[in-house]
Design an enzyme around this catalytic site. Structure first.
Site, PDB file in Angstrom:
ATOM      1  N   LYS A 258       9.486-135.339  68.061  1.00  0.00           N
ATOM      2  CA  LYS A 258       9.246-135.387  66.614  1.00  0.00           C
ATOM      3  C   LYS A 258       9.280-133.964  66.083  1.00  0.00           C
ATOM      4  O   LYS A 258       8.826-133.031  66.754  1.00  0.00           O
ATOM      5  CB  LYS A 258       7.894-136.029  66.299  1.00  0.00           C
TER       6      LYS A 258
ATOM      7  N   GLU B 273       3.649-138.676  55.624  1.00  0.00           N
ATOM      8  CA  GLU B 273       2.224-138.317  55.652  1.00  0.00           C
ATOM      9  C   GLU B 273       1.735-137.943  54.257  1.00  0.00           C
ATOM     10  O   GLU B 273       2.362-137.120  53.568  1.00  0.00           O
ATOM     11  CB  GLU B 273       1.998-137.149  56.627  1.00  0.00           C
TER      12      GLU B 273
END
Ligand code: KIV
Length: 290
Positions: free
Chosen positions: A138, A207
């Site tokens: 990631k 997020e």
């Protein structure tokens, strides 16, 4: 007669261990994740930083575990994710892989390991995949990280992207604040989401993004969105495990739901042990060798 196994077919959908690709006989792959989006199935993701905790989540049927650089705050005692190193990610990712049989393990690329450009990103990602056995990496950033994602994917490394609030840039953001508010910021977030999809990412973490914007991104993309503080419409949800299980001390972010109070349980156990030792109640006869 041959039977075809349909992952997460209706009869298996109540057993979390049967989700996305069979009963523990192989690891979850990016194909399982893509198939889940195509079927409209939601899935959970948790962070993990050690073999034992990872094995608990694996046995519970969590299909994707992230060895996140949140280990900085949650495991290594740093103030933020910024100081986390490649060596730390590598050691803990390898431990999480060893502790699991079925989950896809995603290793986070730490701050400073890919920002120089695609070649640095490839070197860092290759190291993590080769040394740890993780199935994917990631990295943070939308348009600004698209070239890195493209090269990793061309090299055969599955990439989970991460946009919205990207904690490695906390010093530039000036805090952990909701991103994508206002028309201009929302348009930028949509551009970031499309950029990482076009670059070949197999999924994208959103997020701290307004729920309506996260829903729009989720509708727009064909890759799954993984929400954290991004409302209920994302394809998947991720939480930092220490937040989810009540191990974190002090205040947790508003989007966190705590499913246990492990900090209290562990504290009580430690206090009971200490009391028994002081009182001479432990060890008892059954704990002794003769
Ligand atoms: O490092 C991490 O744990 C993360 C999640 C919060 C998505 O990036």
């Amino acid at each position: 007669m041959t039977t075809t196994h349909v992952p997460n077919s209706p009869d298996s959908s109540r057993d979390p261990k049967a989700l996305y690709g069979g009963k523990g006989s192989r690891r979850i792959t990016v194909r399982d994740i893509a198939a889940a989006k195509a079927r409209g199935e939601k899935w959970p993701m948790l962070t993990a930083y050690d073999a034992m905790t990872a094995s608990v989540f694996d046995e519970a049927g969590i299909p994707v575990l992230l060895v996140g650089d949140s280990m900085g705050n949650c495991h290594l005692g740093y103030e933020s994710t910024v100081p986390v190193t490649m060596d730390e990610i590598a050691v803990l990712s390898a431990a999480v892989v060893r502790g699991t049989k079925r989950a896809m393990i995603v290793a986070d690329l730490p701050f400073g390991s890919y920002q120089e450009g695609p070649v640095q990103a490839l070197r860092s990602a290759t190291r993590l995949i080769k040394e740890t056995g993780a199935g994917a990496v990631k990295l943070e950033g939308g348009e600004r990280s698209a070239e890195q994602i493209k090269l990793l994917v061309e090299a055969g490394i599955p990439v989970m992207a991460h946009i919205g609030l990207t904690p490695q840039s906390v010093n530039a953001f000036g805090g952990y604040t909701v991103q994508g508010r206002g028309e201009e910021a929302a348009q930028q977030l949509l551009r970031d989401a499309k950029a990482v999809q076009d670059a070949g990412a197999f999924s994208v973490v959103l997020e701290l993004v307004p729920a309506e914007l996260a829903a729009e991104v989720t509708r727009t993309l064909h890759i799954p969105t993984v929400g954290i503080g991004a409302g209920s419409q994302c394809d998947a949800q991720v939480l930092v495990w220490t937040d989810m299980a009540g191990m974190t001390s002090g205040r947790v972010p508003r989007f966190v739901k705590q499913y246990a109070q492990l900090r209290d349980v562990l504290g009580d156990a430690a206090r009971a042990f200490a009391e028994d030792v002081v009182d001479g109640a432990y060890p008892a006869e059954e704990h002794a060798f003769h």
